[in-house]
Write an enzyme that holds these catalytic residues in place. Structure first.
Site, short mmCIF file in Angstrom:
data_model
loop_
_atom_site.label_atom_id
_atom_site.label_comp_id
_atom_site.label_asym_id
_atom_site.label_seq_id
_atom_site.Cartn_x
_atom_site.Cartn_y
_atom_site.Cartn_z
N ALA A 1 -55.96 -63.48 32.26
CA ALA A 1 -55.85 -64.23 30.88
C ALA A 1 -56.66 -63.43 29.84
CB ALA A 1 -56.27 -65.65 30.94
N GLY A 2 -55.98 -62.48 29.24
CA GLY A 2 -56.75 -61.66 28.28
C GLY A 2 -57.80 -61.03 29.10
N ASN A 56 -48.07 -54.09 30.96
CA ASN A 56 -48.33 -55.30 31.22
C ASN A 56 -47.33 -56.25 30.48
OD1 ASN A 56 -51.60 -54.22 31.00
ND2 ASN A 56 -50.80 -55.45 32.79
N ARG A 66 -33.83 -45.86 37.93
CA ARG A 66 -32.63 -46.05 37.36
C ARG A 66 -32.67 -47.14 36.30
NH1 ARG A 66 -31.86 -44.87 42.64
NH2 ARG A 66 -32.19 -46.77 43.16
N GLU A 70 -48.86 -63.16 18.83
CA GLU A 70 -48.40 -62.72 20.09
C GLU A 70 -47.47 -63.84 20.52
OE1 GLU A 70 -49.84 -60.86 24.32
OE2 GLU A 70 -51.43 -61.97 23.07
N ASP A 75 -57.75 -57.02 23.79
CA ASP A 75 -57.21 -58.22 24.20
C ASP A 75 -58.16 -59.40 24.60
OD1 ASP A 75 -54.84 -60.07 24.64
OD2 ASP A 75 -54.48 -59.30 26.78
N VAL A 79 -50.14 -65.23 30.67
CA VAL A 79 -50.85 -66.47 30.74
C VAL A 79 -50.33 -67.71 29.69
CG1 VAL A 79 -52.42 -65.85 28.93
CG2 VAL A 79 -53.08 -67.22 30.87
#
Length: 388
Positions: A305-306, A218, A226, A130, A271, A141
């Site tokens: 944070a996760g 997220n 638009r 990631e 996550d 984070v």
């Protein structure tokens, strides 16, 4: 173990619920799924109690940690195996250990660790990077000092494991389209995340081979009247998958229910961070303390944070909060992630020829009774509650 059967009142094979059926297993693989009455009398049978369910094991493509271990801090085979053991308690029989944006050296170490762990434990299906090719406008984070453009060495590393499932989350606007194209042609799964990509940039990335959207909504450009951005592009794409963190903190149930009306394929992801399956409510990331408060992993400034959720709880929440049938939630936890990873012919179903990855649980609370990975049970984890 020679031919044996696991029988249950409710067997979900990934498509249908079969009543009073048994899954016949030979070694690592499923041989057949038959009515319980058709099992030969001489064959050993493990019968699940009461109204318990038997279903394909859960597959989680975004696991940062578990069992008090953070992959970034412990990028070793032993660390990955500890994470996998912690998540197995909650029905996860296949996962991708996920490295949050880090240095090139840490990425190489993590890749070697994942390859080693996969050779020891079939639950380790590959690795998820990631980052670090992300947008500084949507860091979440992640440490922005780790963000950078990809190099030829990155391409070489990310395509160096032909037998593993490598997933890369990136911001399409921060990389050349050819980078996405080359990754995809090499079999690497490419997912959009932590991105300010426009709708048009997302469409170009999809055409180049991007097939995933990491924790939809997220850390990405929001949906605007638009300015449709990547969310609209994702939900229009029938050949794409998006991850859902169903913990009530990352995305409201209403927005997830809206996403479920789109054309893309949903997947449940956790996550997850070290507290899942662990004993500690705090850990450090990039030298900063993260604590679990009200079920949320949060930095001191309030940044998420996760997550502190497991897959069993994700399935339960999907039924309760997203108003999904249990069978749909189970598909989103197994069949869909298997398809996303290109493993839909060997995982995510209970059918002849598939690997015997299974989960037994009590409904409706999704209380895990046992798991099997490649036919091997984990009876020691019996009766662990989904929200432990």
């Amino acid at each position: 173990m020679p031919y044996h059967a696991i029988a249950a009142r409710n067997v979900f094979d990934g498509i249908s619920v079969l009543n009073d059926h048994a899954v016949i297993v030979d070694g690592c693989h499923i041989v057949d799924v038959v009515p319980r009455a058709s099992v030969p009398e001489s064959m050993p049978v493990h019968a699940l109690r009461g109204d318990a369910w038997l279903a394909p094991g859960f597959i989680d493509v975004q696991v940062n940690g578990g069992g008090d271990v953070l992959f970034n801090d412990t990028p070793t085979s032993a660390g990955i195996l500890a994470i996998a053991a912690a998540h197995r308690r909650f029905g996860t029989t296949g996962l991708l250990p996920t490295l949050i944006s880090d240095t090139p050296d840490k990425m190489r170490t993590a890749m070697a660790a994942a390859q080693s762990a996969a050779s020891e434990n079939p639950a380790v299906l590959g690795i998820h990077f990631e980052g670090p090719f992300l947008s500084p406008d949507k860091p979440g984070v992640h440490d922005q000092e780790m963000f950078r453009a990809p190099t030829p060495s990155d391409l070489e590393l990310l395509t160096s494991w032909p037998s593993g499932n490598v997933l890369v989350t990136l911001a399409p606007e921060r990389v050349p389209l050819d980078f996405i194209r080359e990754l995809s042609l090499a079999g690497v799964r490419v997912s959009l995340g932590h991105s300010m990509a426009t709708y048009e940039q997302t469409q170009e990335a999809l055409a180049a081979g991007l097939t995933g959207f990491t924790h939809l909504y997220n850390a990405m450009r929001p949906l605007g009247s638009r300015d449709p951005g990547p969310i609209a592009a994702a939900l229009e794409a029938p050949a794409a998958w998006f991850g859902m963190i169903v913990d009530g903190a990352h995305v409201t149930p209403e927005m997830l229910r809206l996403a479920l009306r789109g054309a893309a394929h949903p997947m449940l992801v956790t996550d997850a961070m070290p507290p899942v399956g662990g004993t500690k409510q705090t850990f450090t990331l990039y030298g900063q303390e993260i604590s679990v408060r009200d079920g949320r992993c949060m930095r001191a400034d309030g940044t998420l944070a996760g997550a502190a959720i497991d897959m069993a709880s994700s399935v339960r929440n999907a039924v309760r909060d997203l108003h999904l049938p249990l069978t749909s939630a189970l598909c989103f936890a197994s069949t869909e992630p298997a398809e996303f990873l290109g493993l839909g012919t060997v995982l995510g179903r209970l059918a002849p020829g598939f690997r015997a990855d299974m989960v037994a649980f009590d409904a409706p609370d999704i209380r895990i009774l046992d798991t099997w990975i490649a036919g091997v049970p984990a009876a020691a984890h019996t009766h662990v509650a989904a929200d432990a």
